[in-house]
Write an enzyme that holds these catalytic residues in place. Structure first.
Site, PDB file in Angstrom:
ATOM      1  N   LYS A  86       0.855  -1.195   0.000  1.00  0.00           N
ATOM      2  CA  LYS A  86       0.000   0.000   0.000  1.00  0.00           C
ATOM      3  C   LYS A  86       0.891   1.246   0.000  1.00  0.00           C
ATOM      4  O   LYS A  86       1.761   1.401   0.872  1.00  0.00           O
ATOM      5  CB  LYS A  86      -0.898  -0.052   1.246  1.00  0.00           C
ATOM      6  CG  LYS A  86      -2.115   0.838   1.176  1.00  0.00           C
ATOM      7  CD  LYS A  86      -3.042   0.514   2.343  1.00  0.00           C
ATOM      8  CE  LYS A  86      -4.201   1.460   2.440  1.00  0.00           C
ATOM      9  NZ  LYS A  86      -4.934   1.278   3.698  1.00  0.00           N
TER      10      LYS A  86
HETATM   11  O1  G3P Z   1      -9.412   2.667   4.642  1.00  0.00           O
HETATM   12  C1  G3P Z   1      -9.047   3.915   5.117  1.00  0.00           C
HETATM   13  C2  G3P Z   1      -9.567   4.057   6.470  1.00  0.00           C
HETATM   14  O2  G3P Z   1      -8.845   3.318   7.388  1.00  0.00           O
HETATM   15  C3  G3P Z   1      -9.744   5.448   6.911  1.00  0.00           C
HETATM   16  O3  G3P Z   1     -10.949   5.437   7.559  1.00  0.00           O
HETATM   17  O4  G3P Z   1     -12.667   6.277   9.048  1.00  0.00           O
HETATM   18  O5  G3P Z   1     -10.249   6.865   9.431  1.00  0.00           O
HETATM   19  O6  G3P Z   1     -11.484   7.870   7.547  1.00  0.00           O
HETATM   20  P1  G3P Z   1     -11.365   6.686   8.449  1.00  0.00           P
END
Ligand code: G3P
Length: 217
Positions: free
Chosen positions: A87
Site C-alpha cells: 500500500k
Molecule cells: O481505509 C481507510 C480508512 O482506514 C480510513 O478510515 O474512518 O479513518 O477515515 P477513516
C-alpha cells in the site's frame, strides 16, 4: 463486489472471516498503532498473522515517503506472503513506486485518493487498487459517491484493470451505494458489515416464527 475488512484487530478479522464473506484485509499505520503494534519485527509478524487467518488480498502500508525507501520497504512486505498488496500513498514518489512494483508483478494499493485525477495517475502507473476515502470526503461536505462514479466512468472508458477499493467506509449506506455504482471492493470496519444483517422486520418476523413453531411440536 469484494468485501475487505479495514482493521488490524485479529479478533475482528477472524470474526469477519468466519462469516465466510471476506475477500481481504486493509490496514494502515493508524490502525496498526491502535493495536499497539510497534517495531519492524512486530509489524512483519502481525502481517504474517493476518495472512494466516485470511486467504485473500492483505494490504500492508509502507511507512516511508521517498521512492528508494518505499521500494525497499515494499519488497520486504511483499516477501512476507504472496497475498500481500503493498500500500503506497498518492504522492509523486509513490506513483514512481507503483510503476516499479507493477513492472515487477507485485500488487499495489494506492491510498489517500481524493480526486479522479489521482485515481487516473495511479491506474496509469499500474496500481492494482486505488483507495478513494469516502468518509473523509463526506467529513468536509464533499460528495464522496460522486468521486466513485467519476473513477468508475474513467476506468471503464479506457478498460483500466485497476480495481476501485472504496475506503473510509463508515456505514451500511456507503456499502450499498458503492455496490450500486459499481465499486469493485469496499473496505470497512466490522460494524458496518454486520449492520447489513439487520432489519426490524426480520427480528419481529423471526420472533413470531419461533413462537408459532412451538405450536407445531
Ligand atoms: O481505509 C481507510 C480508512 O482506514 C480510513 O478510515 O474512518 O479513518 O477515515 P477513516
Amino acid at each position: 463486489m469484494k468485501f475487505f475488512i479495514d482493521t488490524a484487530n485479529l479478533e475482528q478479522i477472524k470474526e469477519a472471516n468466519d462469516l465466510g464473506i471476506l475477500d481481504g484485509v486493509t490496514t494502515n499505520p493508524s490502525l496498526m498503532a491502535k493495536e499497539g503494534i510497534s517495531g519492524t519485527e512486530a509489524i512483519l509478524q502481525h502481517y504474517k498473522d493476518i495472512c494466516e487467518i485470511v486467504d485473500g488480498a492483505i494490504s500492508a502500508e509502507v511507512l516511508s515517503t521517498t521512492y528508494e525507501e518505499m521500494i525497499a520497504e515494499g519488497e520486504t512486505l511483499a516477501a512476507i506472503h504472496p497475498n500481500i498488496v503493498v500500500k503506497i500513498p498518492m504522492i509523486k514518489d509513490g506513483v514512481k513506486a507503483l510503476k516499479y512494483f507493477s513492472d515487477k508483478g507485485i500488487k499495489t494499493n494506492c491510498t489517500l485518493i481524493f480526486s479522479a485525477g489521482q485515481a487516473l495517475l495511479a491506474a496509469k502507473a499500474g496500481a492494482s487498487y486505488v483507495s478513494p476515502f469516502l468518509g473523509r470526503l463526506d467529513d468536509i461536505s464533499t460528495d464522496s459517491l460522486n468521486l466513485i462514479e467519476e473513477i468508475r466512468l474513467i476506468f471503464d472508458n479506457y478498460g483500466f484493470e485497476t480495481e476501485i477499493l472504496a475506503a473510509s467506509v463508515r456505514h451500511s449506506m456507503h456499502i450499498i451505494n458503492c455496490a450500486k455504482i459499481g465499486a469493485d471492493v469496499v473496505t470497512c470496519p466490522l460494524p458496518p458489515i454486520l449492520s447489513l444483517l439487520k432489519h426490524p422486520l426480520t427480528d419481529s418476523g423471526l420472533e413470531q416464527f419461533i413462537k408459532d413453531s412451538k405450536k407445531l411440536k
